[in-house]
Design an enzyme around this catalytic site. Structure first.
Site, PDB file in Angstrom:
ATOM      1  N   THR A 136      -2.965   5.372  -3.188  1.00 19.58           N
ATOM      2  CA  THR A 136      -4.342   5.924  -3.392  1.00 19.58           C
ATOM      3  C   THR A 136      -5.196   5.577  -2.393  1.00 19.58           C
ATOM      4  OG1 THR A 136      -3.986   5.654  -5.759  1.00 19.58           O
ATOM      5  CG2 THR A 136      -6.478   5.710  -4.857  1.00 19.58           C
ATOM      6  N   GLU A 148      -0.984   9.730  -7.374  1.00 23.29           N
ATOM      7  CA  GLU A 148      -0.208   9.352  -8.611  1.00 23.29           C
ATOM      8  C   GLU A 148      -1.362   9.013  -9.791  1.00 23.29           C
ATOM      9  OE1 GLU A 148       2.934   9.689  -9.281  1.00 23.29           O
ATOM     10  OE2 GLU A 148       2.184   9.448 -11.214  1.00 23.29           O
ATOM     11  N   LYS A 175      -8.355  11.687  -7.599  1.00 25.59           N
ATOM     12  CA  LYS A 175      -7.759  10.699  -7.838  1.00 25.59           C
ATOM     13  C   LYS A 175      -8.966   9.634  -7.923  1.00 25.59           C
ATOM     14  CE  LYS A 175      -5.156   7.016  -8.728  1.00 25.59           C
ATOM     15  NZ  LYS A 175      -4.423   6.918  -9.821  1.00 25.59           N
ATOM     16  N   GLY A 193      -9.704  -3.193 -16.498  1.00 27.25           N
ATOM     17  CA  GLY A 193      -9.172  -4.103 -15.280  1.00 27.25           C
ATOM     18  C   GLY A 193      -8.127  -3.302 -14.569  1.00 27.25           C
ATOM     19  N   CYS A 243      -5.865  -0.249 -10.662  1.00 30.01           N
ATOM     20  CA  CYS A 243      -6.418   0.943 -10.171  1.00 30.01           C
ATOM     21  C   CYS A 243      -7.728   0.990 -10.221  1.00 30.01           C
ATOM     22  CB  CYS A 243      -5.702   2.301 -10.727  1.00 30.01           C
ATOM     23  SG  CYS A 243      -4.091   2.238 -10.142  1.00 30.01           S
ATOM     24  N   LYS A 256      -3.772  -4.929 -19.727  1.00 24.87           N
ATOM     25  CA  LYS A 256      -3.645  -4.208 -21.005  1.00 24.87           C
ATOM     26  C   LYS A 256      -2.193  -4.539 -21.669  1.00 24.87           C
ATOM     27  CE  LYS A 256      -1.802  -0.138 -19.034  1.00 24.87           C
ATOM     28  NZ  LYS A 256      -2.017   1.631 -18.728  1.00 24.87           N
TER      29      LYS A 256
HETATM   30  N1  LIG Z   1       0.319   0.470 -10.215  1.00 21.64           N
HETATM   31  C1  LIG Z   1      -0.357   1.581 -10.876  1.00 21.64           C
HETATM   32  O1  LIG Z   1      -0.385   1.787 -11.830  1.00 21.64           O
HETATM   33  C2  LIG Z   1      -0.796   2.722  -9.845  1.00 21.64           C
HETATM   34  C3  LIG Z   1      -1.222   4.013 -10.493  1.00 21.64           C
HETATM   35  C4  LIG Z   1      -1.587   4.937  -9.623  1.00 21.64           C
HETATM   36  C5  LIG Z   1      -1.650   4.778  -8.096  1.00 21.64           C
HETATM   37  N2  LIG Z   1      -1.408   3.668  -7.732  1.00 21.64           N
HETATM   38  C6  LIG Z   1      -1.582   3.357  -6.244  1.00 21.64           C
HETATM   39  O2  LIG Z   1      -0.321   3.513  -5.584  1.00 21.64           O
HETATM   40  C7  LIG Z   1      -0.144   2.443  -4.686  1.00 21.64           C
HETATM   41  C8  LIG Z   1       0.839   1.448  -4.618  1.00 21.64           C
HETATM   42  O3  LIG Z   1       0.706   0.645  -5.865  1.00 21.64           O
HETATM   43  P1  LIG Z   1       1.559  -0.279  -6.669  1.00 21.64           P
HETATM   44  O4  LIG Z   1       0.855  -0.858  -7.891  1.00 21.64           O
HETATM   45  O5  LIG Z   1       2.932   0.327  -6.594  1.00 21.64           O
HETATM   46  O6  LIG Z   1       1.601  -1.591  -5.455  1.00 21.64           O
HETATM   47  P2  LIG Z   1       2.671  -2.741  -5.365  1.00 21.64           P
HETATM   48  O7  LIG Z   1       2.029  -3.866  -4.811  1.00 21.64           O
HETATM   49  O8  LIG Z   1       3.020  -3.056  -6.536  1.00 21.64           O
HETATM   50  O9  LIG Z   1       3.657  -2.209  -4.424  1.00 21.64           O
HETATM   51  C9  LIG Z   1       3.823  -1.847  -2.962  1.00 21.64           C
HETATM   52  C10 LIG Z   1       4.766  -2.440  -2.279  1.00 21.64           C
HETATM   53  O10 LIG Z   1       4.813  -1.821  -1.025  1.00 21.64           O
HETATM   54  C11 LIG Z   1       5.458  -2.694  -0.267  1.00 21.64           C
HETATM   55  N3  LIG Z   1       5.056  -2.646   1.470  1.00 21.64           N
HETATM   56  C12 LIG Z   1       3.868  -2.480   1.939  1.00 21.64           C
HETATM   57  N4  LIG Z   1       4.038  -2.282   3.287  1.00 21.64           N
HETATM   58  C13 LIG Z   1       5.342  -1.920   3.411  1.00 21.64           C
HETATM   59  C14 LIG Z   1       5.848  -1.477   4.428  1.00 21.64           C
HETATM   60  N5  LIG Z   1       5.511  -0.875   5.776  1.00 21.64           N
HETATM   61  N6  LIG Z   1       7.155  -1.090   4.415  1.00 21.64           N
HETATM   62  C15 LIG Z   1       7.945  -1.056   3.194  1.00 21.64           C
HETATM   63  N7  LIG Z   1       7.467  -1.819   2.150  1.00 21.64           N
HETATM   64  C16 LIG Z   1       5.964  -2.076   1.986  1.00 21.64           C
HETATM   65  C17 LIG Z   1       5.068  -4.032  -0.579  1.00 21.64           C
HETATM   66  O11 LIG Z   1       5.932  -5.112  -0.158  1.00 21.64           O
HETATM   67  C18 LIG Z   1       4.875  -3.996  -2.006  1.00 21.64           C
HETATM   68  O12 LIG Z   1       6.208  -4.180  -2.899  1.00 21.64           O
HETATM   69  C19 LIG Z   1      -1.716   1.843  -4.366  1.00 21.64           C
HETATM   70  O13 LIG Z   1      -2.162   2.665  -3.403  1.00 21.64           O
HETATM   71  C20 LIG Z   1      -2.147   1.949  -5.732  1.00 21.64           C
HETATM   72  O14 LIG Z   1      -3.583   2.145  -5.799  1.00 21.64           O
HETATM   73  C21 LIG Z   1      -0.904   2.446  -8.375  1.00 21.64           C
END
Ligand SMILES: NC(=O)c1ccc[n+]([C@@H]2O[C@H](COP(=O)([O-])OP(=O)(O)OC[C@H]3O[C@@H](n4cnc5c(N)ncnc54)[C@H](O)[C@@H]3O)[C@@H](O)[C@H]2O)c1
Length: 426
Positions: free
Chosen positions: A120, A146, A199, A252, A255, A315
């Site tokens: 995001t 996403e 988004k 919370g 996102c 949640k």
């Molecule tokens: N978690 C959710 O429910 C959700 C839902 C929709 C969108 N998003 C969005 O998706 C994105 C990811 O969210 P997430 O919850 O999966 O994050 P997260 O913190 O769980 O995972 C991100 C991963 O990326 C890795 N990383 C960072 N830089 C890297 C690089 N250069 N090379 C390789 N690995 C690298 C980190 O080590 C980490 O494991 C965010 O922008 C978030 O806002 C999350």
């Protein structure tokens, strides 16, 4: 198709497992070596229903592999970026992980490739990334936000409400349709900035909806109306619906809080005062302190009192405690000098590093409430809503107060059992 996913956190892992199950060859690139070890030993680094089986299936079929860095020479149809995009308290989003990942993909790319940003990112980011990194390269940029929800991520992946593709190139759109060819969902093709905006607008709207119903519930409390009836009456209007109309300690997670702040920050940076969103964010913060105020109305001073806080995850059905209301409430209670006992079915380990050492984490609900004079419910896990309240009452000391920060507990039954129950506008 050959797909490389950079960043195997919650989103990257779900995408990797599901795309491998759909028959694509997926390589997941994860920079955190601990996480990588977990993955390669078939251990799930996060709690998410359905992931263990898909992970096992993907790794054993050879369709799914995990590595620590991109190959020197990248040959893939699609490189998907799913790295984290944290924000500072004022809402400014830290895009350094996205920038690094885009640079890494650019350096490794030798032939035409579609670069899909699933992380995001604030509206306008894609355009900036293209001009900063991708001019004159064989890389085509696609924004593909996403919308999946933690706790039901796999189901959401296969049955999304919509697939949003932000692109300015028809061939890239074609590749995206091929990538998701087994998923039945409305597909919306837009320009890159509009996809990013969809988004943020969705999360800003949901934040506002939660804060709106919290304001109505607070007013119900003052005026003696019953919020459960009010929600039913509102929800029967098809223009409103009941989704996201659950009052309580506020929203919370990884996102909503971050994305709402990001849009408000971006608006204000561009000279636009987004009053409605600003208010929704303020209401959300106030909801946590109102939970503590309600407890004080029953107990008076909280100093030295033993309180059980049930639920730490933001949640149910997840171990994610990012910006969970429970953490805010715990800190407020600690500041008031309470002795805190905490329990969550899945999120204790995620919460431990985020709270001071003097709080007590317990192994089940009954040890959490043992000797406590009050309970605060912060997450509506079924284990709590269906607990044995007679047994709980016996383990507690008077006045046996319950502040239901989710309006999820059986109010009448609890009052009949002898608890002093207070919800939010009930
Ligand atoms: N978690 C959710 O429910 C959700 C839902 C929709 C969108 N998003 C969005 O998706 C994105 C990811 O969210 P997430 O919850 O999966 O994050 P997260 O913190 O769980 O995972 C991100 C991963 O990326 C890795 N990383 C960072 N830089 C890297 C690089 N250069 N090379 C390789 N690995 C690298 C980190 O080590 C980490 O494991 C965010 O922008 C978030 O806002 C999350």
């Amino acid at each position: 198709m050959n797909v490389v996913i950079v960043g195997i956190g919650r989103i990257g892992l779900v995408a990797a497992c599901c795309l491998a199950k759909s028959g694509h060859r997926v390589v997941g690139v994860e920079a955190d070596t601990n996480k990588l070890n977990f993955l390669n030993h078939r251990s799930k680094p996060i709690y998410e229903k359905g992931i263990p089986a898909l992970l096992e299936q993907g790794l054993s079929s050879g369709k799914l592999t995990f590595v620590s860095s991109l190959p020197v020479s990248l040959k893939a149809d699609i490189a998907m970026i799913a790295v984290n995009t944290p924000s500072s308290p004022d809402g400014k989003v830290d895009l350094s992980n996205v920038r690094t990942a885009v640079e890494q993909v650019r350096e490794a790319t030798r032939s035409p490739l579609v670069l899909v940003v699933k992380s995001t990112v604030p509206p306008g980011t894609g355009a900036r990334l293209i001009s900063d990194y991708l001019q004159g390269t064989p890389i085509t940029y696609v924004a593909n936000p996403e919308f999946l929800r933690a706790g039901q991520a796999i189901d959401d992946w296969y049955h999304p409400s919509r697939i949003v593709i932000g692109a300015d190139n028809q061939q890239a759109v074609g590749k995206m349709l091929q990538l998701y060819s087994d998923i039945e969902a409305p597909v919306l093709v837009t320009d890159i900035t509009s996809a990013e905006m969809i988004k943020h607008a969705a999360n800003a709207f949901l934040s506002t909806k939660v804060s709106f119903i919290n304001e109505i519930a607070n007013l119900c409390q003052i005026l003696g109306a019953d919020i459960d009836d009010v929600i039913q009456g509102l929800g029967l209007d098809s223009r409103i619906g009941t989704a996201f109309l659950q009052p309580g300690a506020g929203y919370g997670g990884p996102c909503l809080p971050k994305d709402a702040r990001a849009l408000e920050f971006l608006a204000s940076n561009k000279g636009y005062d987004f009053k409605l969103l600003k208010a929704a964010i303020e209401v959300n913060i106030r909801q946590r302190s109102l939970v503590v105020e309600r407890l004080k109305q029953i107990l008076g001073s909280l100093k030295g009192k033993e309180i059980a806080l049930l639920g730490l995850a933001f949640k149910p059905n997840t171990d994610d405690v990012t910006e969970a209301p429970a953490l805010g409430i715990a800190n407020l209670l600690i500041a008031q000098g309470t002795r805190l006992r905490l329990y969550d079915p899945m999120a204790v380990e995620s919460a431990k590093p985020l709270l001071p050492g003097k709080v007590v984490f317990t192994r089940d609900i009954y040890s959490a409430v043992s000797g406590a004079c009050a309970i605060i419910l912060a997450t509506e896990w079924p284990e709590f809503t269906q607990a044995d309240w007679n047994k709980i009452k016996k383990a507690m000391v008077e006045p046996c107060a319950i502040v239901d920060g989710r309006n999820a507990l059986p109010k009448d039954k609890l009052i009949a059992t002898g608890f002093k129950y207070v919800g939010v506008g009930r």
